[in-house]
Design a protein around this motif. Structure first.
Motif, PDB file in Angstrom:
ATOM      1  N   VAL A   3       0.804  -1.080   0.120  1.00 47.72           N
ATOM      2  CA  VAL A   3      -0.025   0.081  -0.206  1.00 47.72           C
ATOM      3  C   VAL A   3       0.862   1.456   0.004  1.00 47.72           C
ATOM      4  O   VAL A   3       0.520   2.073  -0.611  1.00 47.72           O
ATOM      5  N   MET A   4       1.993   1.255   0.831  1.00 51.44           N
ATOM      6  CA  MET A   4       2.734   2.709   0.813  1.00 51.44           C
ATOM      7  C   MET A   4       3.491   2.684  -0.197  1.00 51.44           C
ATOM      8  O   MET A   4       3.638   3.731  -0.713  1.00 51.44           O
ATOM      9  N   ALA A   5       4.068   1.505  -0.695  1.00 56.10           N
ATOM     10  CA  ALA A   5       4.810   1.588  -1.963  1.00 56.10           C
ATOM     11  C   ALA A   5       4.049   2.250  -3.199  1.00 56.10           C
ATOM     12  O   ALA A   5       4.559   3.184  -3.747  1.00 56.10           O
ATOM     13  N   ASP A   6       2.812   1.842  -3.065  1.00 55.87           N
ATOM     14  CA  ASP A   6       2.060   2.210  -4.441  1.00 55.87           C
ATOM     15  C   ASP A   6       1.276   3.678  -4.276  1.00 55.87           C
ATOM     16  O   ASP A   6       1.253   4.574  -5.104  1.00 55.87           O
ATOM     17  N   LEU A   7       1.224   4.121  -2.777  1.00 54.14           N
ATOM     18  CA  LEU A   7       0.892   5.808  -2.320  1.00 54.14           C
ATOM     19  C   LEU A   7       2.213   6.562  -2.813  1.00 54.14           C
ATOM     20  O   LEU A   7       2.017   7.804  -3.389  1.00 54.14           O
ATOM     21  N   GLY A   8       3.211   5.967  -2.548  1.00 52.28           N
ATOM     22  CA  GLY A   8       4.405   7.032  -2.564  1.00 52.28           C
ATOM     23  C   GLY A   8       4.583   8.050  -1.550  1.00 52.28           C
ATOM     24  O   GLY A   8       3.797   7.974  -0.766  1.00 52.28           O
ATOM     25  N   THR A   9       5.376   8.944  -1.869  1.00 52.55           N
ATOM     26  CA  THR A   9       5.678  10.091  -0.670  1.00 52.55           C
ATOM     27  C   THR A   9       5.530  11.630  -1.355  1.00 52.55           C
ATOM     28  O   THR A   9       6.039  12.404  -1.008  1.00 52.55           O
ATOM     29  N   THR A  10       4.873  11.620  -2.534  1.00 53.04           N
ATOM     30  CA  THR A  10       4.432  12.751  -3.059  1.00 53.04           C
ATOM     31  C   THR A  10       3.379  13.445  -2.447  1.00 53.04           C
ATOM     32  O   THR A  10       2.704  12.868  -1.595  1.00 53.04           O
ATOM     33  N   SER A  11       3.330  14.900  -2.688  1.00 50.64           N
ATOM     34  CA  SER A  11       2.503  15.795  -1.870  1.00 50.64           C
ATOM     35  C   SER A  11       0.764  15.368  -1.777  1.00 50.64           C
ATOM     36  O   SER A  11       0.023  15.973  -1.136  1.00 50.64           O
ATOM     37  N   ASP A  12       0.678  14.580  -3.005  1.00 47.60           N
ATOM     38  CA  ASP A  12      -0.901  14.256  -2.993  1.00 47.60           C
ATOM     39  C   ASP A  12      -1.342  13.206  -1.693  1.00 47.60           C
ATOM     40  O   ASP A  12      -2.449  13.092  -1.687  1.00 47.60           O
ATOM     41  N   ALA A  13      -0.330  12.543  -1.219  1.00 47.76           N
ATOM     42  CA  ALA A  13      -0.576  11.444  -0.357  1.00 47.76           C
ATOM     43  C   ALA A  13       0.232  11.831   1.162  1.00 47.76           C
ATOM     44  O   ALA A  13      -0.198  11.130   2.139  1.00 47.76           O
ATOM     45  N   PHE A  14       1.307  12.636   0.898  1.00 47.33           N
ATOM     46  CA  PHE A  14       2.335  12.395   2.369  1.00 47.33           C
ATOM     47  C   PHE A  14       2.922  13.937   2.611  1.00 47.33           C
ATOM     48  O   PHE A  14       2.912  14.727   1.811  1.00 47.33           O
ATOM     49  N   GLY A  15       2.958  14.149   3.948  1.00 42.43           N
ATOM     50  CA  GLY A  15       3.347  15.468   4.390  1.00 42.43           C
ATOM     51  C   GLY A  15       3.416  15.497   5.731  1.00 42.43           C
ATOM     52  O   GLY A  15       3.561  14.324   6.226  1.00 42.43           O
ATOM     53  N   LEU A  16       3.672  16.704   6.297  1.00 43.80           N
ATOM     54  CA  LEU A  16       3.915  16.814   7.537  1.00 43.80           C
ATOM     55  C   LEU A  16       2.577  16.801   8.668  1.00 43.80           C
ATOM     56  O   LEU A  16       1.731  17.330   7.924  1.00 43.80           O
ATOM     57  N   ILE A  17       2.340  15.791   9.312  1.00 46.44           N
ATOM     58  CA  ILE A  17       1.186  15.392  10.005  1.00 46.44           C
ATOM     59  C   ILE A  17       1.264  15.581  11.497  1.00 46.44           C
ATOM     60  O   ILE A  17       2.160  15.505  12.178  1.00 46.44           O
TER      61      ILE A  17
END
Length: 327
Positions: A200-214
């Protein structure tokens, strides 16, 4: 497990540390009241100047080898920016007499925040509380999507390695050793979630549409409601992670309430009115991931904290039954 120092003795020892730390702050006639002894040990500080929260941070709280002063400093940089850039109600970080975000006493990092008032609604939440919480999460995410920290950001990275690998320490126990403390049925469930989330995390990646400071811990005990406002507290877990995880946290410990569908819908509606929702396909997977994070943390803390040790078997059984349904 080695015999544990009693909670009373632990708190008394850390209270002496807190008194030493307070000497480094411009707070007149401080009076300390113990609040909680868990991940950190916290005290309310009353003074003619106002009311504050003092935290004595656990060693290696942010991972082995991570400078806790820098990590808390990054947390405070974000809080200061939120106060300047937004209308969100968050604690004011307080500097020491020398202008630092933290001080050290008895080799423990200590920090002080302005006090936040409001009522917790964790026991009897209604959809209106989740609607407001969703809007707050969206505002936090909007801010972090454009904010540039003034110095290097030193915070946890809530990725696969942090959730399922050996990045963190819990109660002085390495994450890898915490896995070995789990009952066999719970360990098997956690292994299954780890396998699922690697994909799941590999598919989501860490681009700004999915990942940031939380925030990473915005459940209803960290949200204080005062009239129409939501006062957000306890940024101690904040770090880089998935937007979905921030949404999963408040849902996680309310998913067995009779009105859970209404609470979930209200949270997502409140968020969506402020910011475009992320893809929700894997929201339940992140709720399961929260079970893993909580279970490992609890197992480690039980090795050093007698209150956690007393509840360890009951907590592990609850997690097992919860994941039986979720999986």
């Amino acid at each position: 497990m080695a015999e544990l120092e009693s909670k009373r003795a632990q708190v008394a020892r850390i209270r002496r540390t807190a008194v030493c730390a307070l000497a480094e702050y411009v707070i007149d006639e401080p009076r300390l009241t113990f609040i909680a002894h868990g991940e950190n040990t916290t005290f309310r500080v009353d003074s003619p100047d106002g009311r504050y929260l003092l935290r004595v941070h656990r060693p290696n709280r942010h991972g082995p080898g991570v400078d806790s002063r820098q990590a808390v400093g990054s947390e405070f940089d974000w809080l200061a920016a939120l106060q300047t850039d937004t209308d969100l109600q968050v604690p004011a970080p307080i500097r020491t007499r020398t202008g630092d975000w933290t001080t050290t006493a008895d080799d423990l990092v200590c920090s002080v925040l302005g006090w936040q008032d409001g009522r917790m609604q964790a026991n009897h939440p209604r959809p209106v509380h989740f609607h407001r919480l969703g809007a707050v999460l969206a505002q936090l995410h909007n801010h972090t999507a454009t904010w540039t920290p003034p110095t290097k950001l030193v915070r946890m990275r809530w990725d696969w390695e942090t959730f399922f690998g050996n990045t963190m320490e819990y109660g002085g126990v390495s994450a890898a050793d915490c896995w070995d403390l789990l009952p066999a049925p719970v360990r098997a469930q956690f292994d299954e979630i780890a396998r699922r989330m690697r994909t799941v995390m590999a598919d989501l990646g860490t681009t700004s549409d999915a990942f940031g400071l939380i925030h990473a811990d915005l459940h209803l005990e960290n949200a204080l409601f005062a009239a129409e406002a939501v006062h957000v507290i306890d940024f101690d877990d904040c770090g880089l992670g998935y937007w979905l995880y921030d949404l999963a946290v408040p849902l996680w410990d309310n998913r067995y309430r009779d009105n859970y569908p209404d609470l979930r819908a209200a949270l997502l509606k409140g968020y969506g009115e402020v910011r475009e929702l992320p893809d929700l396909t894997h929201l339940d997977d992140f709720i399961a991931t929260r079970d893993v994070a909580f279970g490992l943390w609890f197992a480690g803390m039980a090795q050093v904290n007698p209150a956690f040790a007393a509840d360890l078997d009951k907590t592990m059984d609850y997690i097992r039954r919860s994941l039986d349904q979720l999986l």
